[in-house]
Design a protein around this motif. Sequence first.
Motif, PDB file in Angstrom:
ATOM      1  N   PHE A  24      -1.367  46.866 -42.137  1.00 30.92           N
ATOM      2  CA  PHE A  24      -2.157  45.694 -41.779  1.00 30.92           C
ATOM      3  C   PHE A  24      -1.453  44.587 -41.476  1.00 30.92           C
ATOM      4  CE2 PHE A  24      -5.207  42.378 -41.983  1.00 30.92           C
ATOM      5  CZ  PHE A  24      -6.397  42.839 -41.123  1.00 30.92           C
ATOM      6  N   TYR A  25      -0.673  44.259 -42.672  1.00 28.45           N
ATOM      7  CA  TYR A  25      -0.348  42.723 -42.683  1.00 28.45           C
ATOM      8  C   TYR A  25       1.225  42.952 -42.067  1.00 28.45           C
ATOM      9  CZ  TYR A  25      -3.967  40.526 -45.043  1.00 28.45           C
ATOM     10  OH  TYR A  25      -5.268  39.954 -45.377  1.00 28.45           O
ATOM     11  N   ASP A  26       1.883  44.205 -42.027  1.00 31.31           N
ATOM     12  CA  ASP A  26       3.253  44.248 -41.595  1.00 31.31           C
ATOM     13  C   ASP A  26       4.230  43.061 -41.815  1.00 31.31           C
ATOM     14  OD1 ASP A  26       5.182  45.172 -39.961  1.00 31.31           O
ATOM     15  OD2 ASP A  26       4.334  44.997 -38.014  1.00 31.31           O
ATOM     16  N   LEU A  56      -7.315  26.903 -47.147  1.00 32.30           N
ATOM     17  CA  LEU A  56      -8.051  27.489 -48.261  1.00 32.30           C
ATOM     18  C   LEU A  56      -8.279  29.173 -48.115  1.00 32.30           C
ATOM     19  CD1 LEU A  56     -11.059  25.066 -47.819  1.00 32.30           C
ATOM     20  CD2 LEU A  56      -8.810  25.217 -49.332  1.00 32.30           C
ATOM     21  N   GLN A  57      -8.064  29.741 -49.249  1.00 33.71           N
ATOM     22  CA  GLN A  57      -8.319  31.354 -49.605  1.00 33.71           C
ATOM     23  C   GLN A  57      -7.001  32.000 -48.460  1.00 33.71           C
ATOM     24  OE1 GLN A  57     -12.729  30.686 -49.076  1.00 33.71           O
ATOM     25  NE2 GLN A  57     -12.571  32.857 -49.685  1.00 33.71           N
ATOM     26  N   CYS A  58      -5.626  31.459 -48.917  1.00 32.23           N
ATOM     27  CA  CYS A  58      -4.602  32.040 -48.308  1.00 32.23           C
ATOM     28  C   CYS A  58      -4.212  33.067 -48.442  1.00 32.23           C
ATOM     29  CB  CYS A  58      -3.638  30.768 -48.603  1.00 32.23           C
ATOM     30  SG  CYS A  58      -3.110  30.933 -50.124  1.00 32.23           S
ATOM     31  N   HIS A  59      -4.707  33.881 -49.298  1.00 36.32           N
ATOM     32  CA  HIS A  59      -4.231  35.320 -49.676  1.00 36.32           C
ATOM     33  C   HIS A  59      -2.760  35.377 -50.176  1.00 36.32           C
ATOM     34  CE1 HIS A  59      -4.947  39.595 -50.327  1.00 36.32           C
ATOM     35  NE2 HIS A  59      -4.672  40.134 -49.309  1.00 36.32           N
ATOM     36  N   PHE A  60      -1.807  36.196 -49.701  1.00 42.61           N
ATOM     37  CA  PHE A  60      -0.563  36.211 -50.069  1.00 42.61           C
ATOM     38  C   PHE A  60       0.349  35.207 -49.335  1.00 42.61           C
ATOM     39  CE2 PHE A  60      -0.914  39.863 -47.567  1.00 42.61           C
ATOM     40  CZ  PHE A  60       0.357  39.978 -46.817  1.00 42.61           C
ATOM     41  N   VAL A  77      -4.179  27.780 -50.846  1.00 43.82           N
ATOM     42  CA  VAL A  77      -4.946  28.062 -52.101  1.00 43.82           C
ATOM     43  C   VAL A  77      -5.520  29.288 -52.424  1.00 43.82           C
ATOM     44  CG1 VAL A  77      -6.721  26.917 -53.534  1.00 43.82           C
ATOM     45  CG2 VAL A  77      -5.283  25.423 -52.201  1.00 43.82           C
ATOM     46  N   ASP A  78      -5.596  29.876 -53.257  1.00 47.26           N
ATOM     47  CA  ASP A  78      -6.376  31.184 -53.666  1.00 47.26           C
ATOM     48  C   ASP A  78      -6.595  31.265 -55.050  1.00 47.26           C
ATOM     49  OD1 ASP A  78      -6.626  33.759 -51.535  1.00 47.26           O
ATOM     50  OD2 ASP A  78      -6.829  34.233 -53.609  1.00 47.26           O
ATOM     51  N   PHE A  79      -7.844  32.171 -55.481  1.00 42.85           N
ATOM     52  CA  PHE A  79      -8.037  32.194 -56.718  1.00 42.85           C
ATOM     53  C   PHE A  79      -7.291  33.297 -57.529  1.00 42.85           C
ATOM     54  CE2 PHE A  79     -12.384  34.652 -56.829  1.00 42.85           C
ATOM     55  CZ  PHE A  79     -11.795  35.721 -56.043  1.00 42.85           C
ATOM     56  N   SER A  80      -6.700  33.991 -56.562  1.00 39.56           N
ATOM     57  CA  SER A  80      -6.006  35.417 -57.309  1.00 39.56           C
ATOM     58  C   SER A  80      -4.447  34.708 -57.767  1.00 39.56           C
ATOM     59  CB  SER A  80      -5.898  36.484 -56.088  1.00 39.56           C
ATOM     60  OG  SER A  80      -4.698  37.369 -56.308  1.00 39.56           O
ATOM     61  N   SER A 103      -6.194  28.522 -57.454  1.00 39.15           N
ATOM     62  CA  SER A 103      -7.739  27.653 -57.861  1.00 39.15           C
ATOM     63  C   SER A 103      -8.823  28.362 -57.277  1.00 39.15           C
ATOM     64  CB  SER A 103      -7.583  26.413 -57.460  1.00 39.15           C
ATOM     65  OG  SER A 103      -8.970  25.641 -57.721  1.00 39.15           O
ATOM     66  N   ASP A 104      -9.959  28.624 -57.670  1.00 41.68           N
ATOM     67  CA  ASP A 104     -11.186  28.752 -57.163  1.00 41.68           C
ATOM     68  C   ASP A 104     -11.355  27.475 -56.135  1.00 41.68           C
ATOM     69  OD1 ASP A 104     -13.844  29.243 -56.402  1.00 41.68           O
ATOM     70  OD2 ASP A 104     -14.569  29.246 -58.468  1.00 41.68           O
ATOM     71  N   ILE A 105     -11.866  27.800 -54.932  1.00 38.39           N
ATOM     72  CA  ILE A 105     -12.340  26.856 -54.080  1.00 38.39           C
ATOM     73  C   ILE A 105     -13.170  25.740 -54.711  1.00 38.39           C
ATOM     74  CG2 ILE A 105     -13.013  26.292 -51.815  1.00 38.39           C
ATOM     75  CD1 ILE A 105     -10.401  27.826 -51.911  1.00 38.39           C
ATOM     76  N   ALA A 106     -14.032  26.192 -55.331  1.00 38.43           N
ATOM     77  CA  ALA A 106     -15.173  25.213 -55.884  1.00 38.43           C
ATOM     78  C   ALA A 106     -14.636  24.192 -56.769  1.00 38.43           C
ATOM     79  CB  ALA A 106     -16.082  25.903 -56.366  1.00 38.43           C
ATOM     80  N   THR A 121      -9.051  27.338 -42.682  1.00 36.45           N
ATOM     81  CA  THR A 121      -9.502  28.879 -43.381  1.00 36.45           C
ATOM     82  C   THR A 121      -9.751  29.756 -42.115  1.00 36.45           C
ATOM     83  OG1 THR A 121     -10.571  29.412 -45.223  1.00 36.45           O
ATOM     84  CG2 THR A 121     -11.573  28.162 -43.638  1.00 36.45           C
ATOM     85  N   SER A 122      -9.700  31.056 -42.581  1.00 34.54           N
ATOM     86  CA  SER A 122      -9.772  32.335 -41.587  1.00 34.54           C
ATOM     87  C   SER A 122     -10.404  33.372 -42.122  1.00 34.54           C
ATOM     88  CB  SER A 122      -8.758  32.036 -40.531  1.00 34.54           C
ATOM     89  OG  SER A 122      -7.627  32.661 -41.165  1.00 34.54           O
ATOM     90  N   TYR A 123     -10.784  34.245 -41.497  1.00 36.33           N
ATOM     91  CA  TYR A 123     -11.210  35.678 -41.262  1.00 36.33           C
ATOM     92  C   TYR A 123     -11.344  36.270 -42.808  1.00 36.33           C
ATOM     93  CZ  TYR A 123      -9.329  35.039 -36.472  1.00 36.33           C
ATOM     94  OH  TYR A 123      -9.181  34.610 -35.514  1.00 36.33           O
ATOM     95  N   GLY A 124     -12.862  36.338 -43.203  1.00 31.31           N
ATOM     96  CA  GLY A 124     -12.976  37.157 -44.246  1.00 31.31           C
ATOM     97  C   GLY A 124     -12.949  35.987 -45.568  1.00 31.31           C
TER      98      GLY A 124
END
Length: 267
Positions: A24-26, A56-60, A77-80, A103-106, A121-124
């Motif tokens: 999926f991410y290839d 925001l919520q950039c995943h990897f 930024v991502d909380f993971s 970081s948590d977005i909040a 920010t995008s998708y999911g």
Amino acid sequence: MKRFTDANRTLWDARVEAHVRSEFYDVESFKAGAAALKPLETEELGDVNGKSLLHLQCHFGQDSLDWARRGARVTGVDFSSKAIAAARSLAAEIDLPATFVESDIAALPDNLDGAFDIVFTSYGVVMWLADIRRWAEVIHHFLKPGGTFYIAEFHPVSWIFDEQAERLEVKYPYFNSGEPLSLPATGSYADPDGNSGTFTEYSWCHSLADIVTALIDAGLKLEFVHEFPYASYPQFPDLMERQENGTYRLKDGDGSVPLMFSIRAKK
Ligand SMILES: C[S@@+](CC[C@H](N)C(=O)[O-])C[C@H]1O[C@@H](n2cnc3c(N)ncnc32)[C@H](O)[C@@H]1O
């Protein structure tokens, strides 16, 4: 809400390794120069060269690094913690400058200083956030005056359907009661067989009205809200087919259901 956020963080930590390796991410093609961003967001957000961009919520970090390749000075930024570690390692491997913050977005104003030309920010993304009004305040907080916010996201109407059914059937409520939807996490879009039965995921269906109103109330001026009867990703793989331009449409009922939206707004 903390227990829901903690549970979701555990789930996302567990997904990172398989996502980095996924078809999926290839990532190999991305490293070789292929785009990770979809035409929708690159066209609607426009030229980012020389601009500071908060993702925001950039995943990897693959999309963040794609913006960096296009000339943006990127902070993801991502909380993971696992996602942030993978993002830093991908940036180092392809030698692109980018900053990644866990970081948590909040809670982001407690963990990051500065103001940005663009917040993206995008998708999911919004379905993982309990408090959409806080999300909008955080976006406003990090934008410079005159700065641009942009989101491309699955339409909240598309979250109400049974993801397993053989035809579109309404299964979940559209309106957010404040209580999360609690579901067993049965794999993910990039790793369908991963983590089955191990985790519970907690999500909130924020209606388009709630999203738009939160942004307006936070002080942003909307430039457009677009809704699309197709999507950049096949959220119902068995019910959708790829179109020539790379987007996905419903095989039956094409054009009748909103599957994706985008918003551009200014501070
Ligand atoms: C579906 S992914 C985003 C995917 C992104 N469009 C991509 O393809 O790279 C959702 C991301 O949101 C992150 N996330 C979820 N809840 C969050 C929160 N409260 N604060 C920060 N990040 C969060 C997860 O760790 C995950 O990386």
